[in-house]
Design a protein around this motif. Structure first.
Motif, PDB file in Angstrom:
ATOM      1  N   ALA A  87      15.894 -66.762  -5.861  1.00  0.00           N
ATOM      2  CA  ALA A  87      17.073 -65.882  -5.895  1.00  0.00           C
ATOM      3  C   ALA A  87      16.800 -64.575  -5.162  1.00  0.00           C
ATOM      4  CB  ALA A  87      17.471 -65.602  -7.340  1.00  0.00           C
ATOM      5  N   LYS A  88      15.596 -64.047  -5.337  1.00  0.00           N
ATOM      6  CA  LYS A  88      15.239 -62.795  -4.662  1.00  0.00           C
ATOM      7  C   LYS A  88      15.185 -62.990  -3.140  1.00  0.00           C
ATOM      8  CE  LYS A  88      12.772 -59.950  -6.945  1.00  0.00           C
ATOM      9  NZ  LYS A  88      13.723 -58.798  -7.008  1.00  0.00           N
ATOM     10  N   ILE A 110      16.934 -65.231  -1.453  1.00  0.00           N
ATOM     11  CA  ILE A 110      18.310 -65.438  -0.999  1.00  0.00           C
ATOM     12  C   ILE A 110      19.065 -64.119  -0.901  1.00  0.00           C
ATOM     13  CG2 ILE A 110      20.553 -66.387  -1.704  1.00  0.00           C
ATOM     14  CD1 ILE A 110      19.031 -68.809  -2.792  1.00  0.00           C
ATOM     15  N   ASP A 111      18.905 -63.294  -1.928  1.00  0.00           N
ATOM     16  CA  ASP A 111      19.679 -62.050  -1.997  1.00  0.00           C
ATOM     17  C   ASP A 111      19.059 -60.919  -1.190  1.00  0.00           C
ATOM     18  OD1 ASP A 111      21.822 -60.389  -3.277  1.00  0.00           O
ATOM     19  OD2 ASP A 111      20.082 -59.348  -4.082  1.00  0.00           O
ATOM     20  N   GLY A 112      17.740 -60.836  -1.195  1.00  0.00           N
ATOM     21  CA  GLY A 112      17.056 -59.781  -0.443  1.00  0.00           C
ATOM     22  C   GLY A 112      17.372 -58.372  -0.908  1.00  0.00           C
ATOM     23  N   GLY A 113      17.823 -58.225  -2.155  1.00  0.00           N
ATOM     24  CA  GLY A 113      18.109 -56.899  -2.690  1.00  0.00           C
ATOM     25  C   GLY A 113      19.498 -56.377  -2.375  1.00  0.00           C
ATOM     26  N   ARG A 114      20.318 -57.154  -1.657  1.00  0.00           N
ATOM     27  CA  ARG A 114      21.643 -56.677  -1.249  1.00  0.00           C
ATOM     28  C   ARG A 114      22.553 -56.422  -2.441  1.00  0.00           C
ATOM     29  NH1 ARG A 114      20.595 -60.736   2.389  1.00  0.00           N
ATOM     30  NH2 ARG A 114      21.806 -62.206   1.141  1.00  0.00           N
ATOM     31  N   PHE A 115      22.518 -57.337  -3.416  1.00  0.00           N
ATOM     32  CA  PHE A 115      23.392 -57.235  -4.587  1.00  0.00           C
ATOM     33  C   PHE A 115      23.135 -55.929  -5.339  1.00  0.00           C
ATOM     34  CE2 PHE A 115      24.961 -58.268  -8.821  1.00  0.00           C
ATOM     35  CZ  PHE A 115      26.093 -59.019  -8.551  1.00  0.00           C
ATOM     36  N   LEU A 169      20.595 -63.812 -12.148  1.00  0.00           N
ATOM     37  CA  LEU A 169      21.149 -62.503 -12.493  1.00  0.00           C
ATOM     38  C   LEU A 169      20.048 -61.468 -12.734  1.00  0.00           C
ATOM     39  CD1 LEU A 169      24.103 -63.535 -14.840  1.00  0.00           C
ATOM     40  CD2 LEU A 169      24.204 -62.822 -12.442  1.00  0.00           C
ATOM     41  N   PHE A 170      18.987 -61.871 -13.416  1.00  0.00           N
ATOM     42  CA  PHE A 170      17.887 -60.935 -13.643  1.00  0.00           C
ATOM     43  C   PHE A 170      17.159 -60.618 -12.342  1.00  0.00           C
ATOM     44  CE2 PHE A 170      17.977 -62.365 -18.213  1.00  0.00           C
ATOM     45  CZ  PHE A 170      18.333 -61.120 -18.717  1.00  0.00           C
ATOM     46  N   SER A 171      17.063 -61.598 -11.468  1.00  0.00           N
ATOM     47  CA  SER A 171      16.445 -61.359 -10.164  1.00  0.00           C
ATOM     48  C   SER A 171      17.272 -60.387  -9.336  1.00  0.00           C
ATOM     49  CB  SER A 171      16.290 -62.688  -9.412  1.00  0.00           C
ATOM     50  OG  SER A 171      15.713 -62.486  -8.139  1.00  0.00           O
ATOM     51  N   PHE A 172      18.585 -60.619  -9.294  1.00  0.00           N
ATOM     52  CA  PHE A 172      19.489 -59.752  -8.534  1.00  0.00           C
ATOM     53  C   PHE A 172      19.475 -58.305  -9.063  1.00  0.00           C
ATOM     54  CE2 PHE A 172      22.663 -63.251  -6.991  1.00  0.00           C
ATOM     55  CZ  PHE A 172      21.653 -63.784  -6.222  1.00  0.00           C
ATOM     56  N   GLY A 185      17.074 -56.585 -10.216  1.00  0.00           N
ATOM     57  CA  GLY A 185      15.843 -55.829  -9.993  1.00  0.00           C
ATOM     58  C   GLY A 185      14.889 -55.824 -11.170  1.00  0.00           C
ATOM     59  N   THR A 186      14.980 -56.827 -12.038  1.00  0.00           N
ATOM     60  CA  THR A 186      14.090 -56.926 -13.196  1.00  0.00           C
ATOM     61  C   THR A 186      12.640 -57.119 -12.745  1.00  0.00           C
ATOM     62  OG1 THR A 186      15.857 -57.940 -14.496  1.00  0.00           O
ATOM     63  CG2 THR A 186      13.600 -58.276 -15.276  1.00  0.00           C
ATOM     64  N   LYS A 187      11.726 -56.516 -13.477  1.00  0.00           N
ATOM     65  CA  LYS A 187      10.303 -56.690 -13.175  1.00  0.00           C
ATOM     66  C   LYS A 187       9.875 -58.108 -13.539  1.00  0.00           C
ATOM     67  CE  LYS A 187       9.286 -51.822 -14.115  1.00  0.00           C
ATOM     68  NZ  LYS A 187       8.677 -50.873 -15.070  1.00  0.00           N
ATOM     69  N   LEU A 188       9.142 -58.745 -12.624  1.00  0.00           N
ATOM     70  CA  LEU A 188       8.755 -60.147 -12.812  1.00  0.00           C
ATOM     71  C   LEU A 188       7.938 -60.342 -14.087  1.00  0.00           C
ATOM     72  CD1 LEU A 188       8.667 -63.045 -11.761  1.00  0.00           C
ATOM     73  CD2 LEU A 188       6.652 -62.419 -10.408  1.00  0.00           C
ATOM     74  N   LYS A 189       7.006 -59.432 -14.370  1.00  0.00           N
ATOM     75  CA  LYS A 189       6.152 -59.562 -15.558  1.00  0.00           C
ATOM     76  C   LYS A 189       6.994 -59.558 -16.828  1.00  0.00           C
ATOM     77  CE  LYS A 189       2.297 -57.387 -18.005  1.00  0.00           C
ATOM     78  NZ  LYS A 189       1.339 -56.248 -18.016  1.00  0.00           N
ATOM     79  N   ASN A 190       7.927 -58.626 -16.928  1.00  0.00           N
ATOM     80  CA  ASN A 190       8.811 -58.571 -18.097  1.00  0.00           C
ATOM     81  C   ASN A 190       9.684 -59.819 -18.196  1.00  0.00           C
ATOM     82  OD1 ASN A 190       7.891 -56.098 -18.955  1.00  0.00           O
ATOM     83  ND2 ASN A 190       9.525 -54.921 -17.993  1.00  0.00           N
TER      84      ASN A 190
END
Length: 222
Positions: free
Chosen positions: A100-101, A103-108, A150-153, A155-160
């Motif tokens: 997801a990250k 695909i989105d590249g932070g745009r969302f 949704l969590f990826s879009f 900006g959620t921290k991967l570890k959390n």
């Protein structure tokens, strides 16, 4: 709003795709399992390893619901299924999040953050992201693959994401495996996965705790 939709069309379509796919894929797999139950009962270790490797991808990309995999695992493997299921969930979460990250590249997130009020809400939500992820995973009704996205879009921290998500999945995973161990026929398990008022009460409790908790943190963020 139109500009936001145009710049995030693929991300939004991908999210809806993940929400719909489990219905179609699980129906096909259910039919095949009913017709080939005896063959699956005699699977060797290598065959089960391949099944769980495939399930990592199928759950990550919404081809199979996580509860569906846990129910079938409990039916065929009983409690021996717990470790492979737990590992598969973790890997599927990682795959779904990372893809997801890409695909989105932070745009969302960047587009949402352009509005000061929205950015403030997102920043407030990120302060409690561990608890929010845990509560979201607790609910059996929130699609696994969609929440990955949704969590990826957001900006959620991967570890959390991986840690809280794993903890949140445990209650419904254990319940699903147990239900699988109690089933006498695979057809009945697939058609009536949560028979019994006690089980339905427990599932409702998970949903209620999840919804009330998420509602509290969303209200707090605003």
């Amino acid at each position: 709003m139109l500009d936001f939709l145009q710049k995030n069309t693929f991300s939004i379509v991908y999210t809806f795709f993940l929400g719909l796919m489990p219905i179609f894929a699980s129906s096909s797999i259910s039919y095949w399992l009913i017709m080939h139950e005896q063959e699956v009962q005699h699977f060797k270790i290598l065959q089960w390893v391949l099944v769980y490797v495939a399930s990592c991808f199928s759950m990550a990309f919404a081809l199979t619901p996580t509860t569906f995999i846990a129910l079938l695992s409990g039916y065929f493997l009983a409690w021996n299924a717990f470790a492979p299921i737990a590992i598969s969930y973790w890997v599927a979460s990682y795959l779904g999040f990372k893809v997801a990250k890409l695909i989105d590249g932070g745009r969302f997130l960047n587009k949402l953050s352009e509005k000061p009020k929205v950015k403030q809400v997102l920043d407030n939500l990120q302060k409690d992201e561990f608890k929010i992820i845990l509560l979201a995973r607790l609910s059996p009704v929130l699609p696994f693959a969609v929440t990955n996205v949704l969590f990826s879009f957001s900006g959620t921290k991967l570890k959390n994401f991986l840690t809280a998500g794993f903890i949140g999945m445990l209650p419904r995973t254990i319940l699903s495996i147990w239900l699988g161990t109690q089933a006498q026929e695979i057809r009945k398990l697939i058609e009536h996965p949560s028979q019994g008022s006690g089980i339905q009460f427990f599932v409702f409790g998970l949903i209620l705790v999840s919804m009330l908790g998420l509602g509290y943190f969303i209200k707090k963020a605003f």
